[in-house]
Design an enzyme around this catalytic site. Structure first.
Site, short mmCIF file in Angstrom:
data_model
loop_
_atom_site.label_atom_id
_atom_site.label_comp_id
_atom_site.label_asym_id
_atom_site.label_seq_id
_atom_site.Cartn_x
_atom_site.Cartn_y
_atom_site.Cartn_z
N GLY A 158 102.19 -17.58 -29.84
CA GLY A 158 103.26 -18.52 -30.13
C GLY A 158 103.52 -18.65 -31.62
N GLY A 202 104.56 -14.55 -31.78
CA GLY A 202 105.31 -15.72 -32.22
C GLY A 202 106.81 -15.53 -32.35
N ASN A 239 95.52 -1.62 -24.21
CA ASN A 239 95.04 -2.93 -24.60
C ASN A 239 93.63 -2.75 -25.17
OD1 ASN A 239 93.96 -5.46 -24.81
ND2 ASN A 239 94.62 -6.17 -22.78
N CYS A 284 92.41 -7.35 -26.31
CA CYS A 284 92.23 -8.61 -25.58
C CYS A 284 91.00 -9.31 -26.15
CB CYS A 284 92.03 -8.34 -24.09
SG CYS A 284 91.44 -9.78 -23.19
N LYS A 305 101.29 -6.34 -16.88
CA LYS A 305 100.00 -6.94 -17.23
C LYS A 305 99.00 -5.79 -17.32
CE LYS A 305 98.83 -11.12 -15.47
NZ LYS A 305 99.23 -12.40 -16.07
N ALA A 361 93.06 -17.57 -21.80
CA ALA A 361 91.96 -16.68 -21.40
C ALA A 361 92.09 -16.48 -19.91
CB ALA A 361 90.61 -17.28 -21.76
N MET A 362 93.00 -15.58 -19.54
CA MET A 362 93.23 -15.29 -18.12
C MET A 362 92.07 -14.47 -17.57
SD MET A 362 96.15 -16.44 -16.98
CE MET A 362 97.27 -17.53 -17.87
N GLY A 363 91.54 -13.58 -18.42
CA GLY A 363 90.43 -12.74 -17.98
C GLY A 363 90.87 -11.45 -17.32
N LEU A 364 92.05 -10.95 -17.70
CA LEU A 364 92.57 -9.67 -17.21
C LEU A 364 92.59 -9.54 -15.69
CD1 LEU A 364 90.88 -7.24 -19.81
CD2 LEU A 364 93.25 -8.05 -19.84
N GLY A 383 106.66 -12.86 -25.67
CA GLY A 383 105.80 -13.30 -24.57
C GLY A 383 105.85 -14.79 -24.37
#
Lengths: 305, 269
Positions: free
Chosen positions: A218, A245, A128, A131, A47, A72-75, A266
């Site tokens: 996806g 995807g 990254n 994001c 991550k 939207a995990m927010g890193l 992923g």
């Protein structure tokens, strides 16, 4: 001779097969990444880790839509000071290359985190710069060719391991950014990160994600990421890793034909962690049937006129 | 159905029941979750506030029940909600307890009793005898006593409280030792605080008895992607939440000891 047929090399990274765990998926702990490696992945990516700890956003951090997944995990991450221990531990456990994903709020931060990750044993660094859901980092860096170039140069000057730059699809012309990254020193490009997206609930009339907007992944984005790989392959000479995807061997083949040397997986892990195995098995059969000795031989073949 | 296509749907809260001063049961309709098996969980969206994982406590004819303890901002907010309020549901997710036809022992601590009640209901038609051991801090926090008593018969029910206001004054693990030495069980099921689960695992492991334990962790995605709920090599949301004795042995160094915190670093439990 399955091993030989799938063996590849990306800017010096030796892979037993061209499937890689995409960043953001299960990538905190060494045990977790080792399980993915044992499920067939040729390499794993952590991550994204930054200079300081971040808790990320409150839930909902994902929305499952009919056509794909918005997150939207927010890193969330422990910060590089703590995470170096996990990198060191992972290096004692993993039998595949470990790629550490890095983010920062400035070129200096990217460089500091990347240097520490490389010193701790990372086999490669993936930046990254794409994001789509955290302010002042990620895509806000990677959507400006000048800032992107500055970040890549700084990191390149501080590290010697292969440098991968993960590009954002949320730009008018991705080719401009691919060129900028390569000119600044990127050894490999990953195309692409998630597409900026939104989900609204009709009943309550509000956006579902806590952060309102997130990144779509996806099957829905596969045609877009495939086109990005195809376009980039036309203008750069460095290896490309396809991402977006991919969930079966046929998807992987399409990305290889478009010009990718490897693929990241992923979202498809949600349905089956063994997706890496099944992609490799299908890919091996495909290559044998088509009479190719190695996966490298089909990279970019769709570009033949 | 691919797990990624288990999209959220909204539904109304039909009924709210007070189970204890800190626990309420929420009842709503949801076609998919009404087919859930004991041990599975769902993700419940409190619009504009949060989304939380909850064990499914009961299902029947399209109706689903979950029990919620007010422990944090989201669950405290949920306790202020009224019938008719809109919530969002994803799931059911995760694996379930396996059924046994032999003698079963169920050990629940706190709200961990909820999925075990669901399991007891299902097992009651298949096994000849169920024994239920339930522990809580106080008498008021002992959940579902009537329902458990009805299913397992009161003589097969043991209760413990930490303050001695009901049942035996001790932790739930204390009477368990005697029960395990005295009687034979074909399966032990447990759910509750992880320190309790760890002790029960050690007791069953020593006696070489089969066990299934449901674990709880911080969850974000609920579908095995984000890594927030990882313990050892397992994801609680996708590979669990129910783990066998063999799996618990693999993760015993982390069980009851550490978990992944909100920033992804390992923190003590």
């Amino acid at each position: 001779m399955e091993q030989n047929r799938l063996t590849t090399n990306i800017a010096g990274l030796k892979l037993t097969n061209p499937t890689i765990l995409a960043s953001g998926i299960m990538g905190y702990s060494a045990e977790s990444m080792d399980r993915v490696a044992k499920s067939g992945a040729g390499a794993v990516i952590t991550k994204s880790v930054g200079i300081k700890p971040r808790v990320g956003y409150a839930n909902p951090t994902i929305v499952q839509t009919e056509s794909g997944l918005i997150n939207a995990m927010g890193l969330p991450n422990p910060g590089i000071e703590k995470y170096v221990n996990e990198i060191k531990h992972a290096k004692t456990v993993l039998q595949v290359p470990l790629i550490v994903s890095v983010f920062g709020y400035s070129a200096d931060e990217y460089a500091i985190v990347a240097k520490k990750a490389a010193e701790a044993g990372a086999d490669a660094i993936e930046l990254n710069v794409s994001c789509p859901h955290v302010k002042q980092t990620g895509a806000e860096i990677g959507q400006n060719p000048n800032i992107l170039s500055e970040v890549v140069k700084k990191v390149k000057a501080e590290t010697t391991v292969p440098l991968i730059v993960k590009l954002s699809p949320n730009v008018a012309d991705i080719v401009v950014f691919a060129k900028a990254a390569v000119e600044a020193g990127a050894d490999v490009l990953t195309a692409v990160n998630t597409l900026k997206a939104l989900a609204i609930d009709a009943e309550t009339m509000i956006p579902i994600l806590n952060n309102i907007k997130g990144g779509l992944s996806g099957a829905a984005i596969k045609p877009v990421s495939l086109r990005c790989v195809y376009d980039i392959a036309d203008v750069v000479d460095v290896p490309i890793i396809g991402c977006g995807g991919i969930s079966n061997w046929r998807d992987a083949v399409e990305f290889l034909l478009a010009g990718a040397s490897a693929v990241q997986i992923g979202t498809a892990v949600a349905d089956d962690i063994k997706v890496f195995q099944s992609v490799n098995k299908g890919l091996e059969t495909y290559l044998r049937k088509k009479r190719y000795e190695n996966v490298k031989e089909i990279v970019g073949l769709a570009h033949r006129k | 159905m691919p797990i990624a296509n288990n999209t959220m749907r909204t539904t109304q809260i039909l009924e709210i029941r007070n189970e204890s001063p800190t626990v309420k049961t929420f009842v709503f309709t949801d076609r998919l979750c009404s087919k859930a098996k004991p041990g599975q969980f769902l993700m419940l969206w409190i619009p504009g506030i949060d989304e939380i994982p909850l064990s499914i406590m009961d299902t029947s004819n399209g109706i689903v029940s979950v029990s919620v303890k007010a422990v944090g901002d989201a669950t405290r907010y949920m306790h202020t909600m009224q019938t008719g309020a809109i919530i969002g549901i994803r799931g059911p997710f995760g694996n379930s307890f396996t059924e046994t036809r032999g003698r079963a022992l169920l050990v629940g601590g706190g709200t961990g009793t909820a999925p075990l009640l669901f399991l007891a209901k299902q097992l009651s038609t298949k096994t000849d005898r169920l024994t239920f051991v339930e522990g809580a801090k106080t008498k008021e926090e002992l959940l579902f006593l009537k329902q458990i008593g009805k299913i397992c018969e009161y003589k097969n029910t043991i209760t413990t409280t930490e303050d001695g206001t009901a049942g035996l004054q001790c932790l739930v693990t204390k009477p368990l030792s005697d029960v395990l030495d005295r009687e034979h069980f074909d399966m032990i099921y447990t759910c509750g605080p992880e320190v309790m689960v760890k002790k029960i695992f050690e007791m069953t492991d020593k006696r070489k008895l089969p066990i299934e334990a449901s674990l709880e962790r911080l969850m974000r995605c609920g579908i095995g992607l984000c890594g927030s709920c990882v313990i050892g090599k397992y994801r609680v949301c996708r590979d669990g939440p129910v783990f066998t004795g063999a799996q618990l042995r693999e993760i015993k160094n982390e069980l009851g000891t550490s978990k992944i915190g909100i920033d992804g670093s390992k923190v003590p439990i």
